[in-house]
Design a protein around this motif. Structure first.
Motif, PDB file in Angstrom:
ATOM      1  N   TYR A   1       0.821  -1.206   0.000  1.00 13.72           N
ATOM      2  CA  TYR A   1       0.000   0.000   0.000  1.00 13.72           C
ATOM      3  C   TYR A   1       0.858   1.260   0.000  1.00 13.72           C
ATOM      4  O   TYR A   1       0.511   2.250  -0.641  1.00 13.72           O
ATOM      5  CB  TYR A   1      -1.019  -0.013   1.147  1.00 13.72           C
ATOM      6  CG  TYR A   1      -2.293  -0.620   0.650  1.00 13.72           C
ATOM      7  CD1 TYR A   1      -3.314   0.178   0.163  1.00 13.72           C
ATOM      8  CD2 TYR A   1      -2.446  -1.988   0.588  1.00 13.72           C
ATOM      9  CE1 TYR A   1      -4.461  -0.385  -0.361  1.00 13.72           C
ATOM     10  CE2 TYR A   1      -3.583  -2.559   0.069  1.00 13.72           C
ATOM     11  CZ  TYR A   1      -4.590  -1.751  -0.404  1.00 13.72           C
ATOM     12  OH  TYR A   1      -5.717  -2.314  -0.950  1.00 13.72           O
ATOM     13  N   ARG A   2       1.976   1.235   0.697  1.00 10.38           N
ATOM     14  CA  ARG A   2       2.885   2.377   0.669  1.00 10.38           C
ATOM     15  C   ARG A   2       3.329   2.641  -0.765  1.00 10.38           C
ATOM     16  O   ARG A   2       3.285   3.773  -1.245  1.00 10.38           O
ATOM     17  CB  ARG A   2       4.108   2.138   1.546  1.00 10.38           C
ATOM     18  CG  ARG A   2       5.108   3.283   1.465  1.00 10.38           C
ATOM     19  CD  ARG A   2       6.451   3.001   2.158  1.00 10.38           C
ATOM     20  NE  ARG A   2       6.388   2.047   3.227  1.00 10.38           N
ATOM     21  CZ  ARG A   2       6.957   0.833   3.180  1.00 10.38           C
ATOM     22  NH1 ARG A   2       7.627   0.436   2.110  1.00 10.38           N
ATOM     23  NH2 ARG A   2       6.869   0.021   4.206  1.00 10.38           N
ATOM     24  N   GLY A   3       3.732   1.599  -1.457  1.00 12.08           N
ATOM     25  CA  GLY A   3       4.176   1.757  -2.847  1.00 12.08           C
ATOM     26  C   GLY A   3       3.097   2.345  -3.733  1.00 12.08           C
ATOM     27  O   GLY A   3       3.358   3.245  -4.543  1.00 12.08           O
ATOM     28  N   GLU A   4       1.883   1.873  -3.569  1.00 11.16           N
ATOM     29  CA  GLU A   4       0.793   2.379  -4.412  1.00 11.16           C
ATOM     30  C   GLU A   4       0.425   3.812  -4.042  1.00 11.16           C
ATOM     31  O   GLU A   4       0.181   4.645  -4.922  1.00 11.16           O
ATOM     32  CB  GLU A   4      -0.421   1.459  -4.316  1.00 11.16           C
ATOM     33  CG  GLU A   4      -1.545   1.833  -5.257  1.00 11.16           C
ATOM     34  CD  GLU A   4      -1.159   1.877  -6.730  1.00 11.16           C
ATOM     35  OE1 GLU A   4      -1.906   2.510  -7.509  1.00 11.16           O
ATOM     36  OE2 GLU A   4      -0.117   1.304  -7.132  1.00 11.16           O
ATOM     37  N   HIS A   5       0.375   4.131  -2.759  1.00 11.45           N
ATOM     38  CA  HIS A   5       0.088   5.513  -2.354  1.00 11.45           C
ATOM     39  C   HIS A   5       1.155   6.457  -2.896  1.00 11.45           C
ATOM     40  O   HIS A   5       0.838   7.532  -3.411  1.00 11.45           O
ATOM     41  CB  HIS A   5       0.026   5.648  -0.825  1.00 11.45           C
ATOM     42  CG  HIS A   5      -1.278   5.260  -0.237  1.00 11.45           C
ATOM     43  ND1 HIS A   5      -2.441   5.936  -0.468  1.00 11.45           N
ATOM     44  CD2 HIS A   5      -1.607   4.250   0.598  1.00 11.45           C
ATOM     45  CE1 HIS A   5      -3.432   5.364   0.182  1.00 11.45           C
ATOM     46  NE2 HIS A   5      -2.946   4.332   0.833  1.00 11.45           N
ATOM     47  N   GLN A   6       2.411   6.054  -2.792  1.00 12.05           N
ATOM     48  CA  GLN A   6       3.477   6.910  -3.283  1.00 12.05           C
ATOM     49  C   GLN A   6       3.410   7.065  -4.798  1.00 12.05           C
ATOM     50  O   GLN A   6       3.681   8.146  -5.320  1.00 12.05           O
ATOM     51  CB  GLN A   6       4.836   6.376  -2.829  1.00 12.05           C
ATOM     52  CG  GLN A   6       5.042   6.572  -1.349  1.00 12.05           C
ATOM     53  CD  GLN A   6       6.304   5.930  -0.819  1.00 12.05           C
ATOM     54  OE1 GLN A   6       6.783   4.923  -1.344  1.00 12.05           O
ATOM     55  NE2 GLN A   6       6.851   6.511   0.239  1.00 12.05           N
TER      56      GLN A   6
END
Length: 148
Positions: free
Chosen positions: A132-137
């Motif tokens: 999720y961090r990767g997608e949010h970023q």
């Protein structure tokens, strides 16, 4: 702990629920703490959503019932104002900051829990937080709000 002990500190069940909601809102507000890195903020909110499903449900119930978002998320005005400012100085002045912020917030709170429950129940919370961090970023970078 005896169940009645709770009522030495709170008048009734509704007051307990109200206090829990306020505590949860404070925890969500940590996602805006500029002293934390963007990665830490994203990770914090994603982990909170994964580990406190019952609080997330209370939060969603309030939003769906028509409670002002500022009661559920006290930092709402700060979030929208910050995004509006970012959009006006960047290459994306056409973005509706309120809609963008609501999409960002609801996605950050609801999506990890749905993912864990319905898409990949066997996946660890750490793995989901990382994904999720990767997608949010990626989304933030596409709007000029995150630079790697």
């Amino acid at each position: 702990v005896n169940r009645t002990t709770l009522y030495y500190h709170f008048k009734n069940r509704e007051q307990v629920i109200t206090e829990v909601k306020h505590w949860a809102a404070e925890q969500l507000t940590t996602g805006l703490d500029s002293r934390l890195s963007q990665q830490d903020r994203i990770d914090y909110i994603t982990r909170f959503a994964l580990e406190t499903a019952y609080l997330v449900k209370l939060w969603i119930d309030d939003l769906l019932s028509g409670v002002d978002i500022r009661e559920c998320y006290p930092a709402w005005d700060e979030l929208v104002s910050g995004m509006r400012q970012s959009f006006s100085t960047g290459h994306t002045p056409h973005i509706d900051a309120e809609v963008f912020c609501l999409n960002l917030l609801v996605t950050a709170i609801v999506a990890p829990r749905v993912f864990k429950n319905s898409v990949a129940p066997q996946e660890s919370n750490d793995s989901i937080v990382s994904r999720y961090r990767g997608e949010h970023q990626r989304v933030l970078a596409s709007e000029g709000l995150f630079h790697t």
